[in-house]
Scaffold this motif. Structure first.
Motif, PDB file in Angstrom:
ATOM      1  N   LEU A 167     -14.675  -1.768   2.493  1.00  0.00           N
ATOM      2  CA  LEU A 167     -16.009  -2.417   2.704  1.00  0.00           C
ATOM      3  C   LEU A 167     -17.143  -1.206   2.688  1.00  0.00           C
ATOM      4  N   GLY A 168     -16.815  -0.167   2.503  1.00  0.00           N
ATOM      5  CA  GLY A 168     -17.830   1.015   2.531  1.00  0.00           C
ATOM      6  C   GLY A 168     -18.336   1.161   3.833  1.00  0.00           C
ATOM      7  N   LEU A 169     -17.595   0.980   4.737  1.00  0.00           N
ATOM      8  CA  LEU A 169     -18.269   0.939   6.313  1.00  0.00           C
ATOM      9  C   LEU A 169     -17.620   2.534   6.769  1.00  0.00           C
ATOM     10  N   LEU A 170     -16.571   2.850   6.198  1.00  0.00           N
ATOM     11  CA  LEU A 170     -15.914   4.304   6.514  1.00  0.00           C
ATOM     12  C   LEU A 170     -15.951   4.785   5.452  1.00  0.00           C
ATOM     13  N   PRO A 171     -15.726   6.233   5.419  1.00  0.00           N
ATOM     14  CA  PRO A 171     -15.357   6.909   4.263  1.00  0.00           C
ATOM     15  C   PRO A 171     -14.174   6.677   3.401  1.00  0.00           C
ATOM     16  N   LEU A 172     -14.010   6.880   2.175  1.00  0.00           N
ATOM     17  CA  LEU A 172     -12.812   6.518   1.431  1.00  0.00           C
ATOM     18  C   LEU A 172     -11.960   7.678   1.753  1.00  0.00           C
ATOM     19  N   ALA A 173     -11.079   7.574   2.840  1.00  0.00           N
ATOM     20  CA  ALA A 173     -10.333   8.744   3.263  1.00  0.00           C
ATOM     21  C   ALA A 173      -9.104   8.895   2.694  1.00  0.00           C
ATOM     22  N   GLY A 174      -8.679   8.059   1.890  1.00  0.00           N
ATOM     23  CA  GLY A 174      -7.279   8.084   1.222  1.00  0.00           C
ATOM     24  C   GLY A 174      -6.251   7.603   2.185  1.00  0.00           C
ATOM     25  N   VAL A 175      -6.706   6.545   3.099  1.00  0.00           N
ATOM     26  CA  VAL A 175      -5.514   5.908   4.135  1.00  0.00           C
ATOM     27  C   VAL A 175      -5.086   4.643   3.404  1.00  0.00           C
ATOM     28  N   PRO A 176      -4.025   4.230   3.026  1.00  0.00           N
ATOM     29  CA  PRO A 176      -3.519   3.067   2.481  1.00  0.00           C
ATOM     30  C   PRO A 176      -3.484   2.129   3.592  1.00  0.00           C
ATOM     31  N   PHE A 177      -3.714   0.697   3.161  1.00  0.00           N
ATOM     32  CA  PHE A 177      -3.333  -0.473   4.227  1.00  0.00           C
ATOM     33  C   PHE A 177      -1.887  -0.360   4.539  1.00  0.00           C
ATOM     34  N   PRO A 178      -1.466  -0.292   5.794  1.00  0.00           N
ATOM     35  CA  PRO A 178       0.228  -0.417   5.935  1.00  0.00           C
ATOM     36  C   PRO A 178       0.535  -1.824   5.555  1.00  0.00           C
ATOM     37  N   LEU A 179       1.696  -1.531   4.877  1.00  0.00           N
ATOM     38  CA  LEU A 179       2.595  -2.593   4.416  1.00  0.00           C
ATOM     39  C   LEU A 179       2.064  -3.307   3.073  1.00  0.00           C
ATOM     40  N   LEU A 180       0.653  -3.139   2.826  1.00  0.00           N
ATOM     41  CA  LEU A 180       0.129  -3.756   1.856  1.00  0.00           C
ATOM     42  C   LEU A 180      -0.044  -3.064   0.702  1.00  0.00           C
ATOM     43  N   SER A 181      -0.505  -1.890   0.700  1.00  0.00           N
ATOM     44  CA  SER A 181      -0.779  -0.940  -0.403  1.00  0.00           C
ATOM     45  C   SER A 181       0.779  -0.495  -0.944  1.00  0.00           C
ATOM     46  N   TYR A 182       0.510  -0.095  -2.101  1.00  0.00           N
ATOM     47  CA  TYR A 182       1.696   0.455  -2.929  1.00  0.00           C
ATOM     48  C   TYR A 182       2.217   1.749  -2.445  1.00  0.00           C
ATOM     49  N   GLY A 183       3.153   2.162  -2.186  1.00  0.00           N
ATOM     50  CA  GLY A 183       3.928   3.551  -1.669  1.00  0.00           C
ATOM     51  C   GLY A 183       5.082   2.994  -0.972  1.00  0.00           C
ATOM     52  N   GLY A 184       6.077   3.707  -1.551  1.00  0.00           N
ATOM     53  CA  GLY A 184       7.726   3.403  -1.085  1.00  0.00           C
ATOM     54  C   GLY A 184       7.877   3.887   0.264  1.00  0.00           C
ATOM     55  N   THR A 185       7.296   5.368   0.213  1.00  0.00           N
ATOM     56  CA  THR A 185       7.816   6.082   1.651  1.00  0.00           C
ATOM     57  C   THR A 185       7.230   5.318   2.854  1.00  0.00           C
ATOM     58  N   ALA A 186       5.694   4.964   2.611  1.00  0.00           N
ATOM     59  CA  ALA A 186       4.964   4.689   3.754  1.00  0.00           C
ATOM     60  C   ALA A 186       5.495   3.238   4.123  1.00  0.00           C
ATOM     61  N   LEU A 187       6.070   2.351   2.947  1.00  0.00           N
ATOM     62  CA  LEU A 187       6.577   1.023   3.065  1.00  0.00           C
ATOM     63  C   LEU A 187       7.504   1.244   4.147  1.00  0.00           C
ATOM     64  N   VAL A 188       8.817   1.973   3.728  1.00  0.00           N
ATOM     65  CA  VAL A 188      10.106   2.083   4.562  1.00  0.00           C
ATOM     66  C   VAL A 188       9.719   2.694   5.782  1.00  0.00           C
ATOM     67  N   VAL A 189       9.317   3.690   6.067  1.00  0.00           N
ATOM     68  CA  VAL A 189       8.733   4.018   7.055  1.00  0.00           C
ATOM     69  C   VAL A 189       8.207   3.230   8.027  1.00  0.00           C
ATOM     70  N   HIS A 190       7.037   2.263   7.856  1.00  0.00           N
ATOM     71  CA  HIS A 190       6.603   1.364   8.660  1.00  0.00           C
ATOM     72  C   HIS A 190       7.466   0.142   9.020  1.00  0.00           C
ATOM     73  N   LEU A 191       8.356  -0.265   7.963  1.00  0.00           N
ATOM     74  CA  LEU A 191       9.267  -1.051   8.415  1.00  0.00           C
ATOM     75  C   LEU A 191      10.391  -0.676   9.257  1.00  0.00           C
TER      76      LEU A 191
END
Length: 983
Positions: free
Chosen positions: A338-362
């Motif tokens: 929403l532009g309320l915080l800097p675009l810090a490169g933090v994906p949305f957990p479970l929603l964003s594409y990324g296999g490592t993050a998805l497996v680790v979060h689950l």
């Protein structure tokens, strides 16, 4: 024998059975948190949907397979015994540290950071595993019964290793999350404030130093956030702007039926990862976004409550820590979208594409669910409260995260409701490129619709231009072949030309063809092929009206200042009537819009707005009278002994309305020379030719009017009477005034005004000028339009010059008595155009001063001509006193200097003039003739000026006589015109 108790009643048995079943359900519910699993599955499913909706089907398939593995991992870890959490944590921590070290040596780099390890076709991001490993390791240390200082020291040392290794990559976004995780665990683990405060102070002091570690793209992101996306239109500022467009234009339920949905998605960078939420809202609307935020809130709360259900401090810290970590990631991601915080490169957990993050979060969720399951099944094994302190502030943190996410959601809704329409327009504009479809220029005709200026292609002397959109036609080789056959261009050559036009080329000219072929190209209907007219004008009459009609050409900076909305390269009227009426003749350009991808390459046809042909301009001119007057004028100029460099001008006008019936200029030029292509050599020759052929001599050439100005002086006497018009004044051969003698053109006796006009008695007008004085003559001259533009609808009209005593002094000179004397015969500080001369002649004859005009009507169809508004005539204040002047004009024809006009079929009045001109050789003059007919009810005024000796054929009287005769013999045909509508 024991005594049996009373038997249980059937009702009590049923109640006991219901309580037993309810207890089993409660234990099962406590052991397995269905709501948390559903929330996690919802986020995963919406993430897969986003990938599919943006056209990343291959990524969606891969992420789905990874999600299946992650869910299997969740199920496996859910079954893990809590007593194995320590081993699991230390194993995950150790593996993460080893892999982080490995990344620094054999990792893959992107955007200046080394974050990934490749194993065959798979890539793995160890920093994601570091989150889980650090969480479990810190939970084990902080949940132990050791003294506070030992727990604090061990926790800090454990955190420093993965944080430092991640910082070396450098992966600042993950580094900051690990810092947040470590700080959160210290707070949740009830580390005393005496340890936390110094650590917080040290962090605050060193935080600014981290700016030096930021990569250029990270500095850009931070700068874009600080100045706002609208002020930083590139880089991350552009990314945030695209996120706003996606959120603002998604509506409540998205735009899945939009055929350009996938193309719109391409404009959102990182739509699969960091900006996945904005992408999903753009595809499925605000409702989907609200569902994502709601699922995240539910998941955070369920994880936080799962931690509180643990029977050990270790397990409680795992649940609380993961809740805060997931919540923090969600807040940062949503805020960045929403532009309320800097675009810090933090994906949305479970929603964003990324296999490592998805497996680790689950997997992490599975571990927390295992803690909850253990707490529910082994409730009686829990340590007493004082030996099992709950993590502090877990629910407060969950509440704060919930409030922030709800606030962000409200902001997104406000963004859509207040700026949604504007953002939709911006989104549409950024993916649209248009090229101009030039409007055919309107024709210019005479009053009978005889063509004077037309489009060359319409009359078979020009061509049309064939344009193609290379990116659209490249995929249709059959269409290229068909176009080549139609235009006569070799197929191989056309294929090569289109193939060479790579990148964001909107339109490529491939052929210039005559109208019959361009019609066939249009009829073929080949996608991506367009036909536009070449902006070339044809002037069928050539030099007959060259300076009057003018020419067209590419707009100059002056034109662009005059018409600020002109597109670059627009063809406009550059001179003459083409310039004067350009706004009507030019029409309204159309446009063919194309949808382009973010690289600017066209991918589909967009809106087409057909051009609106310019209006036709019907002039007041009669072509027949124009040809006759021009021929007579040319003959008069050629008849002088040395015609080179001498000029002539003639004009015929309706004295009642100001309609110009003919306007001839000699020498002239053929405006067909302007092409395109421009005949540069011929134009240079015309520009250097003697006599200024490119000048329109009727309105732009000035000369002393000579005796034709005596009509103005006579009118001045009627307005400021000093001589009775019928009083005879002694004249003679000359007049002496102020020590200077002024001659007459021949000796003459006493005469009144009427006779003096007829015979052009100079001495009479010398005496009249002295009697009137300069001011009276000048005042009347101004009332008759002398020294000012007539207002004709032609650009660059000369105002002439009417000298006055004041102007003479302003120029550093003096106004002498002799200046007044010679003004009486149209000499001295006086220069007029032939049109000004005709105008005052008409005014004296009618009593009204008219505004000359050439534009008669504007037409949008054969029978749809609307008359142009005509300025009202200005009555002369002394009109009633002009009878004697008109008598003199009539007498000039019957028995004076204008008897050449006596044999015309109607009574004519006129005045001749022979003016000395310092710009002419000795023995040559500016010869004038101005006449009206019929003199008692004027219908036409005709004025001619011819330079030369003024004898024989070189006589302005012959030009006017021929012109008047033609008019009178063809009067109905000359003045007739088609039907006109009232404006």
């Amino acid at each position: 024998m024991p005594i049996a108790g009373p038997a249980a009643s059937p009702t009590d048995a049923r109640r006991s059975s219901r309580r037993t079943r309810q207890q089993r359900r409660n234990r099962r519910s406590a052991a397995f948190d269905l709501l948390a699993v559903v929330a996690a599955l919802a986020l995963v499913a919406l993430g897969l949907a986003n990938l599919y909706l943006v056209g990343a089907v291959e990524l969606a398939t891969r992420q789905g397979a990874i999600a299946a593995g992650g869910l299997l991992g969740l199920a496996v870890f859910w079954r893990v015994r809590v007593r194995y959490l320590g081993a699991l944590g230390w194993g995950a921590y150790g593996a993460a540290v080893v892999l982080l070290v490995g990344v620094l040596t054999v990792g893959l780099s992107a955007n200046g950071a080394t974050r990934w390890i490749a194993i065959g076709s798979l890539t793995f991001q160890p920093s994601e595993l570091a989150k889980l490993g650090l969480l479990l390791a810190l939970a084990a240390v902080l949940g132990s019964a050791r003294p506070a200082w030992q727990r604090f020291t061990a926790a800090v040392l454990l955190a420093v290793v993965p944080i430092g290794l991640t910082l070396l990559q450098p992966d600042l976004s993950t580094t900051m999350l690990l810092v947040v995780l470590a700080g959160t665990m210290l707070v949740l683990g009830r580390v005393p404030a005496r340890f936390l405060l110094p650590l917080a102070a040290a962090a605050a002091v060193t935080a600014p130093l981290l700016i030096g570690l930021l990569r250029p793209y990270q500095l850009t992101r931070l700068g874009s956030f600080l100045v706002g996306a609208s002020e930083s239109p590139t880089g991350s500022g552009w990314a945030v702007r695209q996120a706003h467009i996606a959120v603002g234009s998604g509506g409540l339920f998205g735009r899945t039926d939009d055929p350009l949905r996938v193309l719109r998605a391409q404009y959102l960078p990182e739509r699969e990862t960091d900006l996945a939420l904005a992408s999903l809202v753009g595809q499925w609307g605000l409702v989907a976004g609200a569902g994502v935020v709601l699922a995240a809130i539910v998941l955070v709360w369920r994880l936080a409550l799962a931690g509180r259900a643990s029977r050990t401090p270790h397990g409680a810290l795992v649940g609380g820590g993961l809740a805060v970590l997931l919540g923090t990631e969600t807040v940062v991601s949503v805020g960045a979208n929403l532009g309320l915080l800097p675009l810090a490169g933090v994906p949305f957990p479970l929603l964003s594409y990324g296999g490592t993050a998805l497996v680790v979060h689950l997997a992490a969720i599975g571990v927390v669910l295992a803690v909850r399951r253990d707490g529910a099944k082994r409730r009686l094994w829990a340590s007493p409260g004082r030996r099992n302190p709950r993590p502090r502030l877990v629910r407060s943190a969950a509440l704060a995260i919930s409030v922030l996410l709800i606030s962000f959601g409200v902001y997104g809704w406000r963004l859509q409701t207040t700026q949604g329409e504007a953002l939709q327009v911006v989104g549409q504009e950024q993916m649209t490129r248009c090229f101009r479809l030039p409007a055919p220029r309107g024709a210019i005709t005479d009053r009978h619709d005889a063509p004077l200026a037309v489009n060359a292609a319409d009359v078979g002397t020009g061509v049309d231009r064939v344009l193609v959109v290379p990116a659209l036609l490249r995929a249709r080789p059959a269409g290229i072949d068909r176009l080549a056959d139609l235009t006569g261009r070799p197929r191989e050559e056309l294929h090569a030309a289109i193939a060479a036009a790579e990148g964001p080329v909107l339109s490529l000219p491939v052929a210039e063809v005559p109208r019959v072929i361009s019609d066939a190209v249009v009829a073929a209907g080949i996608t991506g092929v367009f036909v536009v007219p070449e902006p070339r004008r044809a002037y069928p009459q050539g030099a007959l009206l060259g300076p009057v009609l003018g020419f067209v050409g590419i707009a100059t900076p002056e034109d662009e200042e005059r018409w600020p909305d002109l597109p670059s390269g627009e063809v406009v009227g550059r001179a003459g009537l083409e310039r004067q009426y350009d706004a009507a003749l030019r029409g309204i350009n159309g446009r063919q819009c194309l949808y382009v991808d973010p690289r600017g390459v066209p991918v589909a046809l967009g809106e087409r707005v057909d051009p609106v042909r310019g209006a036709d301009l019907r002039l007041t001119l009669d072509l027949g009278l124009q040809q006759r007057l021009d021929a007579s004028l040319a003959a008069a100029v050629r008849a002088q002994p040395r015609p080179a460099g001498r000029i002539g001008a003639a004009v015929a006008m309706d004295p009642r309305s100001g309609q110009v019936l003919a306007i001839a200029s000699h020498p002239s030029f053929d405006n067909n020379l302007y092409g395109p292509p421009v005949d540069a050599g011929a134009l240079q020759a015309v520009a250097e030719a003697p006599g200024s052929p490119m000048l329109e001599h009727v309105t732009q050439a000035v000369a002393p009017p000579g005796s034709t100005f005596k009509l103005v002086v006579a009118a001045a006497n009627q307005a400021h009477r000093v001589f009775a018009p019928h009083r005879a004044i002694p004249t003679g051969a000359d007049f002496t005034y102020g020590g200077h003698t002024f001659g007459n053109w021949k000796p003459m006796g006493p005469m009144d005004m009427v006779e003096s006009i007829a015979i052009s008695n100079d001495v009479y007008f010398y005496k009249l000028a002295v009697a009137l004085g300069a001011d009276a003559m000048i005042d009347t001259a101004r009332a008759l339009g002398v020294g000012q533009p007539t207002g004709i609808d032609l650009p660059a009209e000369s105002a002439g010059h009417l000298g006055t005593p004041d102007s003479a002094r302003a120029e550093g000179g003096a106004w002498y008595g002799g200046s007044t004397v010679i003004l009486g015969i149209g000499q001295g500080d006086l220069q007029v155009t032939p049109l000004q001369n005709a105008r005052w002649t008409a005014a004296v004859a009618t009593g009204e001063l008219v505004t000359p005009r050439l534009g008669l009507a504007i037409g949008t169809g054969p029978d749809a001509y609307t008359a142009l508004p005509a300025p009202a005539a200005t009555p002369l204040p002394f009109a009633a006193e002009l009878g004697p002047v008109r008598e003199g004009m009539r007498a000039a024809v019957t028995a004076g200097t204008a008897v050449r006009l006596a044999d015309l079929p109607v009574p004519v009045g006129g005045k001749t003039g022979t003016a000395q001109d310092g710009g002419l050789p000795e023995g040559q003059y500016d010869n004038w003739m101005s006449a009206v007919a019929p003199v008692d009810a004027p219908e036409i005024v005709m004025t001619a000026m011819v330079q030369g000796p003024g004898t024989g054929g070189n006589n302005a009287r012959n030009v006017v006589a021929d012109g008047l005769r033609h008019y009178l013999e063809h009067q109905p045909d000359v003045v007739g015109t088609g039907p006109l509508q009232t404006p």
